[in-house]
Design an enzyme around this catalytic site. Structure first.
Site, PDB file in Angstrom:
ATOM      1  N   GLY A  86     -12.425  -0.989  -6.166  1.00 29.92           N
ATOM      2  CA  GLY A  86     -11.664   0.206  -5.813  1.00 29.92           C
ATOM      3  C   GLY A  86     -10.780   0.032  -4.595  1.00 29.92           C
ATOM      4  N   ASN A  92       1.107  -4.052  -7.016  1.00 33.73           N
ATOM      5  CA  ASN A  92      -0.014  -3.845  -7.938  1.00 33.73           C
ATOM      6  C   ASN A  92       0.235  -2.536  -8.680  1.00 33.73           C
ATOM      7  OD1 ASN A  92      -2.405  -3.303  -9.205  1.00 33.73           O
ATOM      8  ND2 ASN A  92      -3.693  -3.455  -7.384  1.00 33.73           N
ATOM      9  N   CYS A 126      -2.491   1.108 -10.771  1.00 33.58           N
ATOM     10  CA  CYS A 126      -3.037   2.222 -10.000  1.00 33.58           C
ATOM     11  C   CYS A 126      -2.652   3.514 -10.694  1.00 33.58           C
ATOM     12  CB  CYS A 126      -2.446   2.232  -8.587  1.00 33.58           C
ATOM     13  SG  CYS A 126      -2.750   0.734  -7.669  1.00 33.58           S
TER      14      CYS A 126
END
Ligand SMILES: Cc1cc2nc3c(=O)[nH]c(=O)nc-3n(C[C@H](O)[C@H](O)[C@H](O)COP(=O)(O)OP(=O)(O)OC[C@H]3O[C@@H](n4cnc5c(N)ncnc54)[C@H](O)[C@@H]3O)c2cc1C
Ligand SMILES: Cc1cc2nc3c(=O)[nH]c(=O)nc-3n(C[C@H](O)[C@H](O)[C@H](O)COP(=O)(O)O)c2cc1C
Ligand code: FES
Lengths: 329, 298
Positions: free
Chosen positions: A78, A133, A136
């Site tokens: 996470g 990234n 998400c």
């Protein structure tokens, strides 16, 4: 032909940024860098890709966060991390001090957040590239993951690209569990991505048959390790075929030099190593050595000549003939 | 009570001996670099499954003993649990084993002689004998309380009897020593020994109970925790638990780097398996303001 004492030119380019060699850590698999530097000299890596940095510190997900699966593992860490302030104050300067090339991974919940991160990083010394990234959830789209939506991915990439200095490449990191990875890749390139990275971890799950509950507290988690390598090769293959001019950072289950070569032949010009670092703190340098050996054995003078080579038309012949028996089928 | 960190090394060690000790297996491995750096409480992480393993994560074990033979050996004591420990149980003398260590924060030892109670649950006692040695060399009094579910799972009772001022054994089924748990016996041992400090290693529930007893007596307690780990050297971020720092702030800290030994009262045992709302960077917490509501789904 190479004589045995000649070395292979291992240099590679992430867009216009030259890396001394193609092996990097994978995002989120080397903590701050300090931990691995107890074992290896980070300056000898092509680059260190940082964990995904977020605006605020993040405590991550509850434990258990990890479950080993056949030739792989599930994780739901996470994005635990210190937040961008601490990253800029201490983690990034330490990487730079160690002579590492830092590719900074960023993660956000909205286009605005990715943009704000890019703004914070724009003037930071020692940022060789930004890896976005995209795995998400988008808080503005009911938590739909950016990487599953070509338009949302492109929007993030375009905004980060517009914010970062022109000489810092922006790499879009893609997820493999999407309907059409080529469509997402193309959208990111159209949005201004200088390079692509793949694959992030596909979502998986395991259930403990003794407790009869999911193994991870979060229920689902990202699958990594050798189990996903064929998935990575397929994604690289498809994207490199569709966008042959776009540099790709390949990753997914690379444990050895052979595995790295497989990804390179599929189209990767940089190879990141993730889960293997949990097994072997020396993995990156070992893989680099093995890769160089394999290239040498196959008569390559330059790593660059092997990139995407598996795509050559049938009959074009490998650089060095490998005589295969005719298939009996 | 300060200890400085040591640099771990990776060693391909050779198995010297294997033996069974009641319910446990013991492996002695030649691992000079690790043995010479070892301090009581350190752990090692072991690669399992051989060269083409399908088990990519490492297994972490306490070091039971180090000896100077062959340049330095370490001994691990373990219970077979899953595939990795089954593989380890099949190792034979002369097999090689990939170890990384020593890892983690060892047990801090007091500067001046004092009375110490060492509490071990199941194979958790394995890490206590090297500690007892060090403490006794410093003139400390050592009393043991060892317990397990049944007699064959109490590790090191003989050695404890030899070393300890007193040794109290407990089993849940009453097959050895007192029927019950270590926490049932602990208050009397602390009182009789006029203990100044408690050290404990064992299952999380036991550590929580031992910490509660020590807090009751208002004496310091050092616990060695066992969280699920994948690497042992700080890179995977999977072994975290909520621990209160010197500044009063709770953080999710890695038990392989900041631990495995913690001050018991700093560990938020009741919140393990959660992210406490007041932990640094907790979802919805104050540190999260600014919109970082992201979560990594992949
Ligand atoms: C600091 C520390 C010290 C330890 N010392 C000992 C010891 O001296 N003797 C002993 O028998 N056991 C010890 N353990 C527990 C030991 O690590 C596990 O029993 C072992 O990892 C289980 O592996 P497996 O392949 O049999 O189980 P599997 O369930 O197949 O393991 C799968 C994965 O989960 C991890 N895992 C599962 N259970 C645990 C656990 N309890 N703790 C840590 N990781 C776990 C493994 O590392 C592996 O990555 C210790 C654990 C820690 C954290
Ligand atoms: C524990 C863990 C944490 C990860 N954290 C991140 C992260 O923060 N950002 C990211 O883009 N990818 C993250 N990843 C994905 C890896 O970077 C990589 O894409 C993936 O694990 C596949 O490579 P591997 O099989 O070599 O591990 C993480 C993977 C693991 C196993
Ligand atoms: S076990 Fe990997 S960080 Fe602690």
């Amino acid at each position: 032909m190479l004589t045995p004492e000649m070395s292979v030119d291992m240099r590679t380019y992430l867009a216009h940024v030259e890396l001394a060699n193609p092996i990097t850590t994978a995002a989120g698999c080397a903590a701050s860098g300090d931990e691995l530097s107890q074992f290896i000299d980070l300056a000898r890596l092509g680059a260190v890709v940082t964990r995904s940095i977020t605006m605020a510190p993040r405590a991550g997900r509850p434990t258990p966060r990890m479950a080993e699966t056949p030739s792989g593992m599930l994780n739901a860490v996470g994005l635990q991390g210190p937040g961008v302030d601490v990253f800029l104050e201490s983690e990034l300067p330490r990487l730079v001090e160690r002579g590492a090339r830092a590719v900074v991974s960023i993660a956000g919940g909205s286009v605005a957040e990715y943009t704000a991160l890019a703004r914070r990083l724009a003037d930071a010394p020692g940022v060789a590239a930004i890896e976005v990234n995209l795995s998400c959830p988008n808080v503005e789209d009911l938590g739909r993951v950016f990487a599953r939506d070509p338009a949302a991915s492109a929007e993030v990439v375009a905004s980060v690209r517009a914010t970062m200095r022109y000489d810092v490449p922006v790499v879009a990191k893609l997820a493999p569990d999407v309907a059409d990875i080529v469509a997402v890749a193309r959208a990111c390139v159209d949005g201004g991505a200088d390079a692509l990275a793949m694959i992030n971890t596909p979502l998986g799950m395991s259930i403990d048959v003794d407790t009869m509950r999911p193994s991870l507290a979060a229920g689902t988690g990202g699958l990594s390790g050798p189990a996903i390598r064929p998935l990575a090769v397929r994604c690289l293959w498809q994207v490199h075929a569709a966008l042959p001019g776009v540099p790709i950072v390949g990753m997914g289950g690379v444990l050895t030099g052979r595995d790295a070569l497989e990804l390179i032949l599929a189209g990767a010009c940089v190879v990141s190593v993730g889960t293997a670092l949990f097994h072997d703190p020396y993995a990156c340098l070992r893989i680099l050595r093995e890769l160089e050996e394999l290239l040498k054995e196959r008569g390559f003078e330059r790593l660059a000549d092997a990139v995407g080579l598996a795509h050559r038309p049938p009959g074009a012949g490998p650089r060095q003939r490998i005589d295969l028996e005719e298939s009996s089928l | 009570m300060r200890e400085t960190a040591v640099t771990p090394v990776q060693v391909t060690g050779t198995v010297l001996t294997t033996r069974r000790v009641d319910a446990y297996h013991a492996l002695t491995v030649v691992a000079p670099g690790i043995a010479e750096r070892f301090r009581p409480g350190h752990v090692v992480s072991v690669a399992v499954g051989g060269p083409h393993t399908s088990m990519p994560t490492r297994r972490v074990f306490s070091v039971h003993d180090v000896k100077p033979d062959y340049g330095g050996t370490v001994e691990l004591v373990f219970a077979v649990r899953g595939r990795g420990t089954s593989w380890l149980a099949e190792r034979k003398a002369r097999d090689s084993l990939d170890l990384v260590g020593p890892l983690g924060r060892p047990y801090p030892v007091p500067r001046d002689p004092c009375a110490c109670v060492l509490v071990g649950g199941e194979y958790g006692s394995a890490s206590l004998f090297a500690l007892a040695d060090t403490l006794q060399q410093r003139g400390c009094r050592v009393d043991f309380v060892l317990g397990a579910a049944s007699a064959d799972r109490v590790f090191g009772a003989l050695r404890a009897r030899r070393m300890g001022e007193t040794t109290t054994l407990t089993t849940e089924d009453g097959s050895l020593g007192l029927r019950g748990r270590v926490t049932d016996a602990l208050p009397a041992v602390i009182a009789d020994a006029r203990a100044d400090v408690v050290y404990a290693c064992g299952p999380m529930a036991m550590l929580r109970g031992v910490t509660a007893v020590a807090v009751e007596f208002d004496i310091p307690v050092q616990v060695s925790v066992e969280e699920s780990m994948a690497c042992g050297y700080g890179v995977c971020m999977t072994c975290v638990l909520p621990v209160i720092g010197d500044d009063g702030v709770t953080r999710m800290v890695r038990s392989c780097v900041e631990g495995p030994v913690f001050r018991g009262e700093r560990v938020r045992f009741e919140d393990i398996g959660t992210i406490p709302f007041d932990a640094l960077g907790a979802p919805g917490g104050r540190a999260q303001e600014g919109g970082a509501h992201t979560r990594n789904v992949s």
